[in-house]
Design a protein around this motif. Sequence first.
Motif, PDB file in Angstrom:
ATOM      1  N   ALA A  79     -11.065 120.391 -37.111  1.00 57.98           N
ATOM      2  CA  ALA A  79     -12.083 121.103 -36.333  1.00 57.98           C
ATOM      3  C   ALA A  79     -13.479 120.885 -36.894  1.00 57.98           C
ATOM      4  O   ALA A  79     -14.443 120.649 -36.146  1.00 57.98           O
ATOM      5  N   ILE A  80     -13.616 120.944 -38.221  1.00 54.03           N
ATOM      6  CA  ILE A  80     -14.929 120.801 -38.833  1.00 54.03           C
ATOM      7  C   ILE A  80     -15.432 119.371 -38.746  1.00 54.03           C
ATOM      8  O   ILE A  80     -16.597 119.115 -38.415  1.00 54.03           O
ATOM      9  N   ARG A  81     -14.553 118.400 -38.992  1.00 50.75           N
ATOM     10  CA  ARG A  81     -14.979 117.001 -38.941  1.00 50.75           C
ATOM     11  C   ARG A  81     -15.205 116.535 -37.503  1.00 50.75           C
ATOM     12  O   ARG A  81     -15.896 115.537 -37.280  1.00 50.75           O
ATOM     13  N   GLY A  82     -14.660 117.248 -36.547  1.00 48.52           N
ATOM     14  CA  GLY A  82     -14.796 116.849 -35.154  1.00 48.52           C
ATOM     15  C   GLY A  82     -15.916 117.532 -34.403  1.00 48.52           C
ATOM     16  O   GLY A  82     -16.102 117.280 -33.203  1.00 48.52           O
ATOM     17  N   THR A  83     -16.677 118.397 -35.089  1.00 42.73           N
ATOM     18  CA  THR A  83     -17.798 119.093 -34.445  1.00 42.73           C
ATOM     19  C   THR A  83     -19.059 118.934 -35.282  1.00 42.73           C
ATOM     20  O   THR A  83     -18.981 118.841 -36.510  1.00 42.73           O
ATOM     21  N   PRO A  84     -20.238 118.924 -34.656  1.00 44.85           N
ATOM     22  CA  PRO A  84     -21.489 118.753 -35.407  1.00 44.85           C
ATOM     23  C   PRO A  84     -21.771 119.949 -36.309  1.00 44.85           C
ATOM     24  O   PRO A  84     -21.466 121.099 -35.953  1.00 44.85           O
ATOM     25  N   ILE A  85     -22.385 119.700 -37.446  1.00 47.70           N
ATOM     26  CA  ILE A  85     -22.734 120.773 -38.366  1.00 47.70           C
ATOM     27  C   ILE A  85     -23.724 121.748 -37.728  1.00 47.70           C
ATOM     28  O   ILE A  85     -23.693 122.947 -38.007  1.00 47.70           O
ATOM     29  N   LEU A  86     -24.570 121.248 -36.839  1.00 51.86           N
ATOM     30  CA  LEU A  86     -25.527 122.122 -36.155  1.00 51.86           C
ATOM     31  C   LEU A  86     -24.798 123.157 -35.309  1.00 51.86           C
ATOM     32  O   LEU A  86     -25.176 124.338 -35.280  1.00 51.86           O
ATOM     33  N   ILE A 106     -30.134 133.294 -44.084  1.00 51.14           N
ATOM     34  CA  ILE A 106     -29.753 132.486 -45.247  1.00 51.14           C
ATOM     35  C   ILE A 106     -28.250 132.543 -45.505  1.00 51.14           C
ATOM     36  O   ILE A 106     -27.614 131.487 -45.683  1.00 51.14           O
ATOM     37  N   PRO A 107     -27.609 133.733 -45.539  1.00 53.67           N
ATOM     38  CA  PRO A 107     -26.149 133.743 -45.687  1.00 53.67           C
ATOM     39  C   PRO A 107     -25.425 132.989 -44.575  1.00 53.67           C
ATOM     40  O   PRO A 107     -24.412 132.330 -44.826  1.00 53.67           O
ATOM     41  N   ALA A 108     -25.950 133.072 -43.355  1.00 53.29           N
ATOM     42  CA  ALA A 108     -25.325 132.349 -42.241  1.00 53.29           C
ATOM     43  C   ALA A 108     -25.400 130.848 -42.459  1.00 53.29           C
ATOM     44  O   ALA A 108     -24.431 130.114 -42.216  1.00 53.29           O
ATOM     45  N   ALA A 109     -26.552 130.376 -42.933  1.00 54.81           N
ATOM     46  CA  ALA A 109     -26.700 128.944 -43.215  1.00 54.81           C
ATOM     47  C   ALA A 109     -25.763 128.520 -44.341  1.00 54.81           C
ATOM     48  O   ALA A 109     -25.124 127.463 -44.268  1.00 54.81           O
ATOM     49  N   ILE A 110     -25.653 129.344 -45.384  1.00 53.79           N
ATOM     50  CA  ILE A 110     -24.764 129.017 -46.503  1.00 53.79           C
ATOM     51  C   ILE A 110     -23.318 128.944 -46.036  1.00 53.79           C
ATOM     52  O   ILE A 110     -22.572 128.029 -46.413  1.00 53.79           O
ATOM     53  N   ILE A 111     -22.903 129.897 -45.206  1.00 51.23           N
ATOM     54  CA  ILE A 111     -21.530 129.882 -44.688  1.00 51.23           C
ATOM     55  C   ILE A 111     -21.277 128.612 -43.878  1.00 51.23           C
ATOM     56  O   ILE A 111     -20.268 127.919 -44.060  1.00 51.23           O
ATOM     57  N   GLY A 112     -22.202 128.304 -42.980  1.00 48.40           N
ATOM     58  CA  GLY A 112     -22.028 127.114 -42.141  1.00 48.40           C
ATOM     59  C   GLY A 112     -21.970 125.838 -42.962  1.00 48.40           C
ATOM     60  O   GLY A 112     -21.088 124.991 -42.753  1.00 48.40           O
ATOM     61  N   PHE A 113     -22.878 125.690 -43.910  1.00 51.01           N
ATOM     62  CA  PHE A 113     -22.900 124.484 -44.738  1.00 51.01           C
ATOM     63  C   PHE A 113     -21.677 124.421 -45.653  1.00 51.01           C
ATOM     64  O   PHE A 113     -21.125 123.342 -45.883  1.00 51.01           O
ATOM     65  N   SER A 114     -21.279 125.563 -46.205  1.00 51.16           N
ATOM     66  CA  SER A 114     -20.135 125.589 -47.128  1.00 51.16           C
ATOM     67  C   SER A 114     -18.850 125.183 -46.428  1.00 51.16           C
ATOM     68  O   SER A 114     -18.049 124.395 -46.957  1.00 51.16           O
ATOM     69  N   VAL A 115     -18.641 125.727 -45.245  1.00 54.54           N
ATOM     70  CA  VAL A 115     -17.433 125.393 -44.481  1.00 54.54           C
ATOM     71  C   VAL A 115     -17.422 123.909 -44.135  1.00 54.54           C
ATOM     72  O   VAL A 115     -16.380 123.247 -44.197  1.00 54.54           O
ATOM     73  N   ASN A 116     -18.602 123.376 -43.810  1.00 55.63           N
ATOM     74  CA  ASN A 116     -18.688 121.961 -43.459  1.00 55.63           C
ATOM     75  C   ASN A 116     -18.421 121.062 -44.657  1.00 55.63           C
ATOM     76  O   ASN A 116     -17.599 120.143 -44.587  1.00 55.63           O
ATOM     77  N   ILE A 117     -19.110 121.322 -45.767  1.00 51.43           N
ATOM     78  CA  ILE A 117     -18.949 120.461 -46.938  1.00 51.43           C
ATOM     79  C   ILE A 117     -17.551 120.608 -47.520  1.00 51.43           C
ATOM     80  O   ILE A 117     -16.998 119.665 -48.090  1.00 51.43           O
ATOM     81  N   GLY A 118     -16.947 121.794 -47.366  1.00 56.58           N
ATOM     82  CA  GLY A 118     -15.590 121.998 -47.865  1.00 56.58           C
ATOM     83  C   GLY A 118     -14.589 121.081 -47.188  1.00 56.58           C
ATOM     84  O   GLY A 118     -13.690 120.534 -47.836  1.00 56.58           O
TER      85      GLY A 118
END
Length: 238
Positions: A79-86, A106-118
């Motif tokens: 799901a994460i690799r198949g959808t844009p980080i934006l 800021i917490p929302a951005a951290i959550i979004g980026f963390s889930v993506n990079i994970g």
Amino acid sequence: MLNNFLASLPFMTETRADLVIGAFWPMVKAGFIVSVPLAVASFAIGMIIAVATALVRVMPEGGWLHRVALTATNFYISAIRGTPILVQVCIVFYGLPAVGIYIDPIPAAIIGFSVNIGAYASETIRAAILSVPKGQWEAGFSIGMTYMQTFRRIIMPQAFRVSVPPLSNEFIGLFKNTSLASVVTVTELFQTASQIANRSYDFLPIYIEAGLIYWCFCWVLFWVQAKLEKRLDRYVAK
């Protein structure tokens, strides 16, 4: 003197030179105060997610609990690799309030980026773990170590060396992707550049300057990556 030098460049005027000079420190400050901490925090949390996900995927097949965890991690990565980080960041900040969950920018951005990079880093870590010969696992088991003890004491140090270059590249990519936090109203480097450009209605010099500042930050990260790899090479050689 700097103003005169900039004004002498093609497509530059004294007004643009003043604008570029005045915009430099606010953008650099936003980079240090917001963009860098945002990338570091997201990467640290993402690495925890990545290691846990990778371990689930490389563990020998177990009971139903492991099969459920494996199905969940495979779905998560797909799901994460198949959808844009934006899209992921916007879902966290703009979408979750629809179900009663409100998160600050800021917490929302951290959550979004963390889930993506994970999700992306888990594949890197999984490949690094699999690159360690199976005999290393067998050696650990033969002296009475458990699965996690063998991983922590024998496998992880070797896998870490293999994963450093790609993970460093992913961190640099994450730092650049922090510019997407501007869509959830985080005043990071790019958002600061946009605010200055919007006030002056002169976008070209400000966005070029922002790009050069990102480049300078990344150059420092490239240098740190090279130093870290050399240090690890010396450690492995010993």
